[in-house]
Design a protein around this motif. Sequence first.
Motif, PDB file in Angstrom:
ATOM      1  N   SER A  80       0.864  -1.185   0.000  1.00  0.00           N
ATOM      2  CA  SER A  80       0.000   0.000   0.000  1.00  0.00           C
ATOM      3  C   SER A  80       0.888   1.218   0.000  1.00  0.00           C
ATOM      4  CB  SER A  80      -0.852   0.115   1.251  1.00  0.00           C
ATOM      5  OG  SER A  80      -1.286  -1.096   1.695  1.00  0.00           O
ATOM      6  N   TYR A  81       0.432   2.245  -0.672  1.00  0.00           N
ATOM      7  CA  TYR A  81       1.101   3.540  -0.589  1.00  0.00           C
ATOM      8  C   TYR A  81       0.381   4.385   0.452  1.00  0.00           C
ATOM      9  CZ  TYR A  81       3.621   2.475  -4.896  1.00  0.00           C
ATOM     10  OH  TYR A  81       4.434   1.906  -5.837  1.00  0.00           O
ATOM     11  N   ASP A  82       1.155   5.125   1.219  1.00  0.00           N
ATOM     12  CA  ASP A  82       0.556   6.071   2.166  1.00  0.00           C
ATOM     13  C   ASP A  82       0.159   7.325   1.416  1.00  0.00           C
ATOM     14  OD1 ASP A  82       0.762   4.558   4.511  1.00  0.00           O
ATOM     15  OD2 ASP A  82       2.917   4.972   4.584  1.00  0.00           O
ATOM     16  N   THR A  83      -1.087   7.671   1.464  1.00  0.00           N
ATOM     17  CA  THR A  83      -1.566   8.890   0.809  1.00  0.00           C
ATOM     18  C   THR A  83      -2.279   9.735   1.865  1.00  0.00           C
ATOM     19  OG1 THR A  83      -3.799   8.141   0.251  1.00  0.00           O
ATOM     20  CG2 THR A  83      -2.024   7.484  -1.257  1.00  0.00           C
ATOM     21  N   PRO A  84      -2.504  11.019   1.565  1.00  0.00           N
ATOM     22  CA  PRO A  84      -3.215  11.879   2.531  1.00  0.00           C
ATOM     23  C   PRO A  84      -4.578  11.296   2.907  1.00  0.00           C
ATOM     24  CG  PRO A  84      -2.282  13.192   0.760  1.00  0.00           C
ATOM     25  CD  PRO A  84      -2.087  11.759   0.374  1.00  0.00           C
ATOM     26  N   PRO A 106      -3.974   4.723   3.664  1.00  0.00           N
ATOM     27  CA  PRO A 106      -3.231   3.744   2.864  1.00  0.00           C
ATOM     28  C   PRO A 106      -4.010   3.356   1.606  1.00  0.00           C
ATOM     29  CG  PRO A 106      -3.951   2.793   4.967  1.00  0.00           C
ATOM     30  CD  PRO A 106      -4.387   4.223   4.975  1.00  0.00           C
ATOM     31  N   PHE A 107      -3.276   3.304   0.487  1.00  0.00           N
ATOM     32  CA  PHE A 107      -3.896   2.983  -0.798  1.00  0.00           C
ATOM     33  C   PHE A 107      -3.324   1.645  -1.254  1.00  0.00           C
ATOM     34  CE2 PHE A 107      -3.735   3.387  -5.513  1.00  0.00           C
ATOM     35  CZ  PHE A 107      -5.099   3.450  -5.744  1.00  0.00           C
ATOM     36  N   PRO A 108      -4.144   0.576  -1.193  1.00  0.00           N
ATOM     37  CA  PRO A 108      -3.608  -0.749  -1.525  1.00  0.00           C
ATOM     38  C   PRO A 108      -3.394  -0.917  -3.032  1.00  0.00           C
ATOM     39  CG  PRO A 108      -5.946  -0.901  -0.952  1.00  0.00           C
ATOM     40  CD  PRO A 108      -5.570   0.540  -0.808  1.00  0.00           C
ATOM     41  N   VAL A 109      -2.226  -1.403  -3.406  1.00  0.00           N
ATOM     42  CA  VAL A 109      -1.884  -1.550  -4.826  1.00  0.00           C
ATOM     43  C   VAL A 109      -1.616  -3.018  -5.174  1.00  0.00           C
ATOM     44  CG1 VAL A 109      -0.210  -0.941  -6.594  1.00  0.00           C
ATOM     45  CG2 VAL A 109      -1.035   0.805  -5.020  1.00  0.00           C
ATOM     46  N   LEU A 110      -0.895  -3.731  -4.322  1.00  0.00           N
ATOM     47  CA  LEU A 110      -0.684  -5.171  -4.549  1.00  0.00           C
ATOM     48  C   LEU A 110      -1.388  -5.927  -3.434  1.00  0.00           C
ATOM     49  CD1 LEU A 110       3.103  -5.243  -5.536  1.00  0.00           C
ATOM     50  CD2 LEU A 110       1.116  -5.330  -7.074  1.00  0.00           C
ATOM     51  N   GLY A 122      -1.187  -6.219 -18.061  1.00  0.00           N
ATOM     52  CA  GLY A 122      -2.277  -5.789 -17.190  1.00  0.00           C
ATOM     53  C   GLY A 122      -2.581  -4.338 -17.458  1.00  0.00           C
ATOM     54  N   PRO A 123      -3.795  -3.902 -17.126  1.00  0.00           N
ATOM     55  CA  PRO A 123      -4.180  -2.510 -17.392  1.00  0.00           C
ATOM     56  C   PRO A 123      -3.287  -1.525 -16.643  1.00  0.00           C
ATOM     57  CG  PRO A 123      -6.064  -3.820 -16.647  1.00  0.00           C
ATOM     58  CD  PRO A 123      -4.853  -4.677 -16.496  1.00  0.00           C
ATOM     59  N   SER A 124      -3.270  -0.320 -17.156  1.00  0.00           N
ATOM     60  CA  SER A 124      -2.559   0.753 -16.477  1.00  0.00           C
ATOM     61  C   SER A 124      -3.105   0.896 -15.057  1.00  0.00           C
ATOM     62  CB  SER A 124      -2.784   2.031 -17.293  1.00  0.00           C
ATOM     63  OG  SER A 124      -2.038   3.048 -16.750  1.00  0.00           O
ATOM     64  N   GLY A 125      -2.219   1.022 -14.094  1.00  0.00           N
ATOM     65  CA  GLY A 125      -2.652   1.170 -12.704  1.00  0.00           C
ATOM     66  C   GLY A 125      -2.874  -0.138 -11.973  1.00  0.00           C
ATOM     67  N   SER A 126      -2.605  -1.273 -12.639  1.00  0.00           N
ATOM     68  CA  SER A 126      -2.872  -2.560 -11.985  1.00  0.00           C
ATOM     69  C   SER A 126      -1.746  -3.007 -11.052  1.00  0.00           C
ATOM     70  CB  SER A 126      -3.163  -3.639 -13.039  1.00  0.00           C
ATOM     71  OG  SER A 126      -2.096  -3.769 -13.953  1.00  0.00           O
ATOM     72  N   GLY A 127      -0.678  -2.220 -10.975  1.00  0.00           N
ATOM     73  CA  GLY A 127       0.375  -2.522 -10.005  1.00  0.00           C
ATOM     74  C   GLY A 127       1.641  -3.124 -10.587  1.00  0.00           C
ATOM     75  N   LYS A 128       1.764  -3.134 -11.910  1.00  0.00           N
ATOM     76  CA  LYS A 128       2.906  -3.785 -12.551  1.00  0.00           C
ATOM     77  C   LYS A 128       4.230  -3.118 -12.164  1.00  0.00           C
ATOM     78  CE  LYS A 128       1.369  -2.975 -16.715  1.00  0.00           C
ATOM     79  NZ  LYS A 128       0.209  -2.120 -16.345  1.00  0.00           N
ATOM     80  N   SER A 129       4.271  -1.796 -12.256  1.00  0.00           N
ATOM     81  CA  SER A 129       5.533  -1.106 -11.945  1.00  0.00           C
ATOM     82  C   SER A 129       5.860  -1.203 -10.461  1.00  0.00           C
ATOM     83  CB  SER A 129       5.473   0.362 -12.377  1.00  0.00           C
ATOM     84  OG  SER A 129       5.432   0.444 -13.788  1.00  0.00           O
ATOM     85  N   THR A 130       4.832  -1.126  -9.637  1.00  0.00           N
ATOM     86  CA  THR A 130       5.041  -1.291  -8.190  1.00  0.00           C
ATOM     87  C   THR A 130       5.673  -2.654  -7.923  1.00  0.00           C
ATOM     88  OG1 THR A 130       3.163   0.140  -7.719  1.00  0.00           O
ATOM     89  CG2 THR A 130       3.830  -1.395  -5.978  1.00  0.00           C
ATOM     90  N   PHE A 131       5.153  -3.677  -8.587  1.00  0.00           N
ATOM     91  CA  PHE A 131       5.671  -5.033  -8.418  1.00  0.00           C
ATOM     92  C   PHE A 131       7.118  -5.118  -8.896  1.00  0.00           C
ATOM     93  CE2 PHE A 131       5.816  -9.569  -9.892  1.00  0.00           C
ATOM     94  CZ  PHE A 131       5.776 -10.138  -8.633  1.00  0.00           C
TER      95      PHE A 131
END
Length: 236
Positions: free
Chosen positions: A15-19, A22-26, A43-52
């Motif tokens: 998860s990323y900490d946002t204002p 927490p924003f869950p990504v994976l 996978g679609p844009s925003g699906s967490g590929k780069s985070t992974f």
Amino acid sequence: MQDSSVIRVSGLFKSYDTPAGPFPVLKEVDLAIAPGEFVAIMGPSGSGKSTFMNILGCLDRPTAGEYALAGRAVSAMSKDELAGVRGGLIGFVFQGFNLLPRISLEENVALPLVYSHVPKEERLSRARAMLEKVGLGRYAASLPNRISGGQQQRVAIARALVNKPQLILADEPTGNLDSQTSEEIMALFEDLNREGITIVLVTHEPDIARHAKRLVRFRDGRIIHDGGHEGLEHHE
Ligand code: ADP
Ligand code: MG
């Protein structure tokens, strides 16, 4: 039993900490990749590929779950060990080629060696050998703006190879290239894979993913497919 995987993640959450909190990504990602595999991640844009990919490359840490790289728990590694792993075991290739504009191509390729204790002459001769390998030896002394985008991506691949990595992580490496040039870059990745280098490559394009032997699809931070690429459409 000894784990022979290059990559093994289990129960991975990020998860990323946002204002707004927490924003869950994976969300509970499990994946094992054996030495010598060539895996495409779609996978679609925003699906967490780069985070992974950033977690696989030890550029970011998971919020929860286990990651073992070449059989060793990444969470147990010291900062120095992590830096060593990033520098010695893994080569990175990104969508933007990220070459430094004011230094020659051979100096760009030699950059990852600056932090190892290799003397300058040897760094440059290894860099020139890698430029030869990607077919650009004659441009060793040129500046990046003298060559095309496809050639710049070849230089970025040479830079990723200069530390003799076992694993290449490539995040949309053909995203800025036309289809002919993309095919040439994929042929180069196939050659490297045949030499035994494990490749994990993110792409939007089915024609690119087809070069891999295994396809992993993400959606909303989860793996929804892991297997062959039969049924992959030309236009999705
Ligand atoms: P992909 O590579 O599949 O397009 P990313 O891993 O880049 O997806 O992003 C997944 C989600 O995480 C997106 O919604 C993105 O906006 C969000 N995200 C990525 N990086 C950060 C960050 N540093 N802080 C907050 N949210 C982020
Ligand atoms: Mg991405």
